[in-house]
Design an enzyme around this catalytic site. Structure first.
Site, mmCIF file in Angstrom:
data_model
loop_
_atom_site.group_PDB
_atom_site.id
_atom_site.type_symbol
_atom_site.label_atom_id
_atom_site.label_comp_id
_atom_site.label_asym_id
_atom_site.label_seq_id
_atom_site.Cartn_x
_atom_site.Cartn_y
_atom_site.Cartn_z
ATOM 1 N N HIS A 55 0.819 -1.217 0.000
ATOM 2 C CA HIS A 55 0.000 0.000 0.000
ATOM 3 C C HIS A 55 0.852 1.267 0.000
ATOM 4 O O HIS A 55 0.318 2.365 -0.156
ATOM 5 C CB HIS A 55 -0.924 0.023 1.216
ATOM 6 C CG HIS A 55 -1.977 -1.038 1.195
ATOM 7 N ND1 HIS A 55 -2.846 -1.207 0.137
ATOM 8 C CD2 HIS A 55 -2.315 -2.005 2.103
ATOM 9 C CE1 HIS A 55 -3.661 -2.227 0.387
ATOM 10 N NE2 HIS A 55 -3.356 -2.721 1.569
ATOM 11 N N ASP B 65 -2.176 -10.778 -2.160
ATOM 12 C CA ASP B 65 -2.884 -10.278 -0.986
ATOM 13 C C ASP B 65 -4.366 -10.083 -1.319
ATOM 14 O O ASP B 65 -4.732 -9.826 -2.473
ATOM 15 C CB ASP B 65 -2.267 -8.942 -0.559
ATOM 16 C CG ASP B 65 -2.708 -8.506 0.829
ATOM 17 O OD1 ASP B 65 -1.890 -8.611 1.755
ATOM 18 O OD2 ASP B 65 -3.861 -8.056 0.992
ATOM 19 N N HIS C 206 -6.078 -7.613 -0.572
ATOM 20 C CA HIS C 206 -6.276 -6.210 -0.906
ATOM 21 C C HIS C 206 -5.467 -5.827 -2.148
ATOM 22 O O HIS C 206 -4.431 -6.413 -2.422
ATOM 23 C CB HIS C 206 -5.842 -5.306 0.256
ATOM 24 C CG HIS C 206 -6.596 -5.534 1.511
ATOM 25 N ND1 HIS C 206 -5.984 -5.847 2.700
ATOM 26 C CD2 HIS C 206 -7.930 -5.507 1.769
ATOM 27 C CE1 HIS C 206 -6.903 -6.007 3.646
ATOM 28 N NE2 HIS C 206 -8.077 -5.799 3.103
#
Length: 213
Positions: free
Chosen positions: A151, A187, A189
């Site tokens: 991220h 992942d 996300h």
């Protein structure tokens, strides 16, 4: 409004390490230190400086908290209709709370006393794993990094990620070998930071198979 424990905790990495040790079929190797240059090759210098000095600023500005998150994050809608000249006058805040929002994506990113050391260590783990394959002749290596990284964008931390370990390793591999690199992100996300870093580059391919919904 109810406080809950953070999801990204040291126990996650410790459980994986314990499982690998119990299996007995893996050689565990400590990371070697690679310094700041590989981080700065991928990330904005301001972000690196922020992560390094944030906790000292928390103490200096006498903020009585065990962790640091921003109260406000500058989003695009804040500046709608402003001129280019006005936008050019925006600058990094002096207060640590403002700087946290300036370099942050969300509140799911608490910064604590050991964040700088841990984030630097995670980068070293990723680079050491890459070196074992590129230089050491290993067929594969697993870098047990924590905190995670996908991220974290070029100039932004977020989602428990401060430096993008996979992106730093991929950039280093591409630079040293001159060969294309692929990142497969498994992942749940979306790795927004990794995608942003390599969006306009053709030497690193990024694919995310995140869950939707």
């Amino acid at each position: 409004g109810i406080a809950i424990p953070a999801n990204e905790v040291a126990e996650r990495a410790e459980r994986i390490r314990t499982a690998l040790e119990a299996d007995g079929g893996f050689e565990l190797i400590a990371p070697t230190e690679h310094g700041r240059d590989p981080i700065l090759a991928v990330h904005d210098e301001g972000l690196v400086r922020f992560v390094e000095t944030a906790w000292a600023d928390v103490r200096r500005q006498v903020i009585d908290r065990s962790f640091l998150v921003a109260d406000t994050y500058p989003v695009r809608a804040m500046f709608e209709g402003m001129s280019d000249e006005a936008l050019a006058r925006l600058h990094e805040p002096l207060a640590i709370g403002g700087r946290t929002g300036w370099y942050g994506l969300d509140s799911s990113n608490p910064l604590v006393q050991g964040t700088w050391t841990a984030a630097r260590g995670a980068v070293d783990v990723a680079l050491t794993a890459a070196n074992l394959v590129v230089d050491g002749g290993q067929a594969a290596a697993y870098g047990l990094c924590r905190p995670p990284g996908h991220h974290a964008a070029r100039a932004m931390a977020g989602g428990y990620c401060f430096f993008n370990n996979a992106a730093i390793a991929a950039h280093d591999i591409a630079l040293r070998t001159g060969e294309p690199v692929a990142i497969l992100d498994v992942d749940v996300h979306h790795g927004n930071g990794t995608q942003q870093i390599f969006w306009r580059r053709d030497d690193v391919f990024y694919a995310s198979i995140h869950a939707d919904p």
